[in-house]
Write a protein that holds these residues in place. Structure first.
Motif, PDB file in Angstrom:
ATOM      1  N   THR A   1       0.868  -1.174   0.000  1.00 28.87           N
ATOM      2  CA  THR A   1       0.000   0.000   0.000  1.00 28.87           C
ATOM      3  C   THR A   1       0.904   1.223   0.000  1.00 28.87           C
ATOM      4  OG1 THR A   1      -1.657  -1.207   1.285  1.00 28.87           O
ATOM      5  CG2 THR A   1      -1.894   1.175   1.169  1.00 28.87           C
ATOM      6  N   ALA A   2       1.192   1.732  -1.193  1.00 32.26           N
ATOM      7  CA  ALA A   2       2.121   2.852  -1.348  1.00 32.26           C
ATOM      8  C   ALA A   2       1.403   4.016  -2.015  1.00 32.26           C
ATOM      9  CB  ALA A   2       3.330   2.430  -2.175  1.00 32.26           C
ATOM     10  N   LEU A   3       1.526   5.192  -1.418  1.00 35.61           N
ATOM     11  CA  LEU A   3       0.809   6.371  -1.889  1.00 35.61           C
ATOM     12  C   LEU A   3       1.777   7.512  -2.163  1.00 35.61           C
ATOM     13  CD1 LEU A   3      -1.983   6.312   0.849  1.00 35.61           C
ATOM     14  CD2 LEU A   3      -2.143   5.363  -1.462  1.00 35.61           C
ATOM     15  N   PRO A   4       1.578   8.265  -3.255  1.00 32.64           N
ATOM     16  CA  PRO A   4       2.464   9.395  -3.551  1.00 32.64           C
ATOM     17  C   PRO A   4       2.053  10.648  -2.793  1.00 32.64           C
ATOM     18  CG  PRO A   4       0.862   9.166  -5.303  1.00 32.64           C
ATOM     19  CD  PRO A   4       0.586   8.048  -4.326  1.00 32.64           C
ATOM     20  N   TYR A   5       3.013  11.537  -2.581  1.00 29.34           N
ATOM     21  CA  TYR A   5       2.738  12.828  -1.949  1.00 29.34           C
ATOM     22  C   TYR A   5       3.746  13.842  -2.481  1.00 29.34           C
ATOM     23  CZ  TYR A   5       1.526  16.290   1.609  1.00 29.34           C
ATOM     24  OH  TYR A   5       1.098  17.428   2.257  1.00 29.34           O
ATOM     25  N   HIS A   6       3.266  14.840  -3.217  1.00 28.09           N
ATOM     26  CA  HIS A   6       4.118  15.935  -3.684  1.00 28.09           C
ATOM     27  C   HIS A   6       3.236  17.108  -4.089  1.00 28.09           C
ATOM     28  CE1 HIS A   6       3.032  14.944  -7.838  1.00 28.09           C
ATOM     29  NE2 HIS A   6       3.411  13.699  -7.627  1.00 28.09           N
ATOM     30  N   ALA A   7       3.866  18.254  -4.322  1.00 26.05           N
ATOM     31  CA  ALA A   7       3.127  19.490  -4.585  1.00 26.05           C
ATOM     32  C   ALA A   7       2.386  19.459  -5.914  1.00 26.05           C
ATOM     33  CB  ALA A   7       4.087  20.675  -4.552  1.00 26.05           C
ATOM     34  N   GLY A   8       2.719  18.517  -6.799  1.00 24.13           N
ATOM     35  CA  GLY A   8       2.036  18.425  -8.081  1.00 24.13           C
ATOM     36  C   GLY A   8       0.670  17.770  -8.006  1.00 24.13           C
ATOM     37  N   LEU A   9       0.389  17.073  -6.908  1.00 21.94           N
ATOM     38  CA  LEU A   9      -0.938  16.475  -6.722  1.00 21.94           C
ATOM     39  C   LEU A   9      -1.916  17.562  -6.291  1.00 21.94           C
ATOM     40  CD1 LEU A   9       0.018  13.271  -4.684  1.00 21.94           C
ATOM     41  CD2 LEU A   9      -0.599  13.357  -7.099  1.00 21.94           C
ATOM     42  N   ASN A  10      -3.187  17.370  -6.615  1.00 24.12           N
ATOM     43  CA  ASN A  10      -4.154  18.359  -6.129  1.00 24.12           C
ATOM     44  C   ASN A  10      -4.307  18.214  -4.616  1.00 24.12           C
ATOM     45  OD1 ASN A  10      -6.563  16.671  -5.403  1.00 24.12           O
ATOM     46  ND2 ASN A  10      -6.507  16.156  -7.575  1.00 24.12           N
ATOM     47  N   ALA A  11      -4.777  19.275  -3.993  1.00 22.57           N
ATOM     48  CA  ALA A  11      -4.829  19.330  -2.526  1.00 22.57           C
ATOM     49  C   ALA A  11      -5.661  18.200  -1.938  1.00 22.57           C
ATOM     50  CB  ALA A  11      -5.389  20.677  -2.082  1.00 22.57           C
ATOM     51  N   GLY A  12      -6.748  17.817  -2.616  1.00 20.54           N
ATOM     52  CA  GLY A  12      -7.603  16.749  -2.113  1.00 20.54           C
ATOM     53  C   GLY A  12      -6.883  15.418  -2.072  1.00 20.54           C
ATOM     54  N   ASP A  13      -6.147  15.095  -3.143  1.00 19.36           N
ATOM     55  CA  ASP A  13      -5.405  13.827  -3.186  1.00 19.36           C
ATOM     56  C   ASP A  13      -4.303  13.811  -2.130  1.00 19.36           C
ATOM     57  OD1 ASP A  13      -6.946  12.824  -5.223  1.00 19.36           O
ATOM     58  OD2 ASP A  13      -5.561  13.411  -6.826  1.00 19.36           O
ATOM     59  N   ARG A  14      -3.615  14.924  -1.980  1.00 20.89           N
ATOM     60  CA  ARG A  14      -2.562  14.985  -0.954  1.00 20.89           C
ATOM     61  C   ARG A  14      -3.150  14.753   0.429  1.00 20.89           C
ATOM     62  NH1 ARG A  14      -0.725  19.656  -3.454  1.00 20.89           N
ATOM     63  NH2 ARG A  14      -1.345  20.926  -1.671  1.00 20.89           N
ATOM     64  N   ALA A  15      -4.263  15.414   0.710  1.00 18.65           N
ATOM     65  CA  ALA A  15      -4.888  15.286   2.032  1.00 18.65           C
ATOM     66  C   ALA A  15      -5.353  13.854   2.277  1.00 18.65           C
ATOM     67  CB  ALA A  15      -6.058  16.260   2.155  1.00 18.65           C
ATOM     68  N   ARG A  16      -5.966  13.238   1.255  1.00 23.13           N
ATOM     69  CA  ARG A  16      -6.445  11.853   1.413  1.00 23.13           C
ATOM     70  C   ARG A  16      -5.280  10.893   1.645  1.00 23.13           C
ATOM     71  NH1 ARG A  16     -10.407  13.640  -2.153  1.00 23.13           N
ATOM     72  NH2 ARG A  16      -9.075  13.259  -3.971  1.00 23.13           N
ATOM     73  N   ASN A  17      -4.212  11.061   0.890  1.00 20.58           N
ATOM     74  CA  ASN A  17      -3.065  10.163   1.049  1.00 20.58           C
ATOM     75  C   ASN A  17      -2.423  10.326   2.421  1.00 20.58           C
ATOM     76  OD1 ASN A  17      -3.557   9.269  -1.527  1.00 20.58           O
ATOM     77  ND2 ASN A  17      -1.795  10.266  -2.472  1.00 20.58           N
ATOM     78  N   GLN A  18      -2.318  11.561   2.885  1.00 17.80           N
ATOM     79  CA  GLN A  18      -1.760  11.776   4.215  1.00 17.80           C
ATOM     80  C   GLN A  18      -2.673  11.185   5.290  1.00 17.80           C
ATOM     81  OE1 GLN A  18       0.453  15.353   5.316  1.00 17.80           O
ATOM     82  NE2 GLN A  18      -1.049  15.725   6.916  1.00 17.80           N
TER      83      GLN A  18
END
Length: 619
Positions: free
Chosen positions: A268-285
């Motif tokens: 279960t590996a999820l990406p996190y970087h500034a290029g993702l939209n804010a919603g995806d970043r928040a969900r992954n975190q």
């Protein structure tokens, strides 16, 4: 938000002994080293600058005084996620905490401001850019403020790795609130950065509290990069299968590719970087914080202030720019003080890329000189043949008398070899080919390759052609990597990857001085999941004999966490859960003696876990 309801969860704790607050609210018997001294300084109205390693208990240094002193503590924090996590955890303890940030609508912000004005808050978290707004400062002047806590204080330093310009305005607090104590806290700052923090935040007269930087539960390991994806997979499979971890990469594209690679292998590996939209970043975190066994693959944009205690490994697939960045990022592993791993692979291209980025930056000569020193220190850690922990601690002004026994150079000491002749060959080859080619081409020349490019440029006629057949291509890569790392060669500033001689290499090229090179070690088994070096500590998972009981308590915790909408560790850390399993309390009084079980959590969850234990024991 109903602050009236919140304020009835627990009566205000005020004018009490800090140790009593620690036990009643947080569930711990004694302070860690320096915590008590720091807390007493702030409680008495003094200012403090605190350097304490990640996981060392910095938050308690302002949370306890906030409950002892009258008024509301204002905590300046740089990240929304950090604010929300800390507020959620404090509410579980029955502490009246809230935050002001950009996620709130007008009504929520107004309710929070009203709670501040009417004295219904113990702690209020606020971003620096919000704090320095005139309207916010006016509110604070009209409220009763117990203290200011400036978290992640290294953000004020232009030499730091997380510089935030809004932090520069925080010196106003000293002028506008001269009678309110201030405490600035960070986990990472060398002597230059510490001095700058004190000057920029007007804390030159504050007492400085510098805790040891050592994190003995973290095993530091650095290996040459050969096949980064395979190396990462082998590492996780052998030692951290099913564990939570963070993988850092330099670019967004590499983050995405690495996350996909791990996902394709069943993790279960999820990406996190500034290029993702804010919603995806928040969900992954959010998934990383709340689920077990999640691996987050990220750029350096991720992690500051993350309080997740059970991160078992931090992996770097690219070289960090400085030891400050490396220490900060690896420090996110093992916040629960249980054995964890800081693992990194790095290669010649990492060094070339960072040196080119540095030389091509817009900074002035002084800035570039400081950044070169920081990168050189990072490379020194990578190439050292002695204890890595001693080198790391020495950089931060700390010391370790004996080698740690829990880093790769202690566990598998690297060999050295006399590289004088090989270095002469390598440097001479760079010179004879006009200092216009990269390492792959240079190795081909040294090993006598007959490829088309060599014939095209006529380099089959130079004196260094074919004189390096005694070493393999990988051996030559190691030679060139160490020459670049140690400043004898530099990457072409124009960005084409060519290697060029530096003035420093002249004595080596002429054979006037010998040089010992590090022999890249053959990878050996690290002992798998149970390995802990000489630290004598084992992971909780390796100590559990009652697996069914452990899973039952974790399931109980997960249900409660989902009901509350918080990560499981906010209910109880793994260490607390393990102590409950081991000691099997029979009453609330016995449960209260467990570390991490304060009065509020005892009231909320005590009976639930006692019932789970009775069910386990068939009672």
């Amino acid at each position: 938000m109903d602050f009236a309801q919140l304020s009835t969860e627990r009566p205000r704790v005020s004018d009490q002994d800090p140790e009593e607050v620690l036990h009643r609210v947080f569930g711990y018997e004694t302070f860690r080293p320096l915590q008590g001294d720091i807390i007493r300084e702030v409680v008495s109205g003094g200012d403090a600058l605190v350097l304490m390693p990640t996981g060392g208990g910095k938050s308690l240094c302002y949370q306890v005084p906030a409950l002892v002193r009258a008024g509301t503590a204002i905590v300046i924090s740089p990240l929304i996620a950090l604010m929300q996590d800390q507020v959620a955890a404090l509410k579980e303890l029955g502490v009246r905490a809230a935050f002001l940030n950009s996620t709130m609508d007008f009504e929520q912000a107004r309710d929070t401001e009203n709670a501040l004005m009417t004295g219904e808050l113990d702690l209020l978290y606020c971003a620096p850019e919000r704090l320095i707004q005139p309207r916010t400062l006016d509110l604070l002047h009209d409220a009763s403020i117990s203290l200011f806590a400036i978290d992640e204080a290294h953000c004020v330093s232009q030499w730091g790795h997380d510089f935030r310009s809004d932090y520069l305005q925080l010196s106003r607090l000293a002028q506008e609130f001269p009678s309110v104590p201030r405490i600035a806290l960070t986990a990472t700052a060398d002597e230059r950065t510490r001095k700058e923090i004190a000057e920029r935040l007007s804390l030159t007269e504050a007492r400085h509290f510098i805790s040891g930087f050592d994190r003995p539960n973290i095993q530091y390991r650095i290996a040459p990069k050969t096949n980064a994806n395979k190396q990462l997979l082998d590492f996780i499979k052998a030692e951290h299968d099913g564990d939570c971890g963070i993988v850092y990469c330099l670019s967004r594209n590499k983050v995405d590719a690495t996350a996909k690679m791990l996902s394709d292998k069943g993790y279960t590996a999820l990406p996190y970087h500034a290029g993702l939209n804010a919603g995806d970043r928040a969900r992954n975190q959010e998934r990383f914080l709340r689920e077990d066994g999640v691996i987050i693959v990220a750029t350096i944009a991720f992690g500051m202030g993350i309080d997740k205690p059970d991160v078992r490994f931090v992996a770097h697939l690219d070289l960090p720019k400085s030891l400050e960045a490396y220490y900060q990022e690896t420090g996110r592993a093992g916040r629960d003080s249980k054995p964890s791993t800081a693992w990194m692979v790095y290669g010649l291209q990492d060094v070339i890329k960072l040196r080119q980025m540095l030389e091509g930056s817009m900074g002035n000569d002084h800035f570039k000189r400081v950044e070169r020193q920081k990168l050189d220190a990072m490379l020194g850690l990578c190439e050292v043949t002695s204890c890595r922990r001693q080198v790391l601690l020495r950089y931060f002004g700390d010391s370790l008398e004996e080698p740690c026994g829990n880093c790769d150079t202690c566990l598998n000491p690297p060999e050295t070899w006399d590289g004088t002749v090989a270095v002469q060959k390598a440097l001479s080859c760079v010179f004879r080919t006009g200092q216009r080619f990269g390492v792959t081409y240079l190795i081909d020349v040294l090993r006598g390759s007959e490829n088309e490019r060599i014939l095209q440029f006529g380099h089959q006629t130079v004196s260094t052609y074919g004189i390096g057949t005694d070493l393999s291509a990988n051996d030559w890569k190691s030679v060139f990597r160490q020459l670049v790392a140690n400043g004898y060669l530099r990457a072409d500033p124009e960005g084409y990857g060519a290697l060029q001689l530096t003035e420093q290499c002249r004595p080596l090229l002429k054979g006037k001085v010998p040089i010992q090179l590090r022999k890249d070690p053959v990878v050996k088994s690290s002992g798998g999941r149970g390995s802990s070096g000489s630290s004598g500590r084992r992971k909780i998972a390796d100590q559990i004999t009652d697996t069914a009981g452990w899973e039952a308590l974790r399931a109980c915790r997960k249900v409660l966490a989902e009901e509350k909408g918080v990560p499981p560790y906010v209910i109880f850390h793994d260490a607390t859960l393990f102590e409950i399993l081991e000691k099997r309390p029979n009453s609330l009084a016995e449960m209260a003696e467990i570390n991490g079980v304060g009065a509020a959590k005892l009231e909320k969850y005590g009976e639930t876990f006692l019932a789970a234990l009775r069910e386990l024991d068939g009672l």
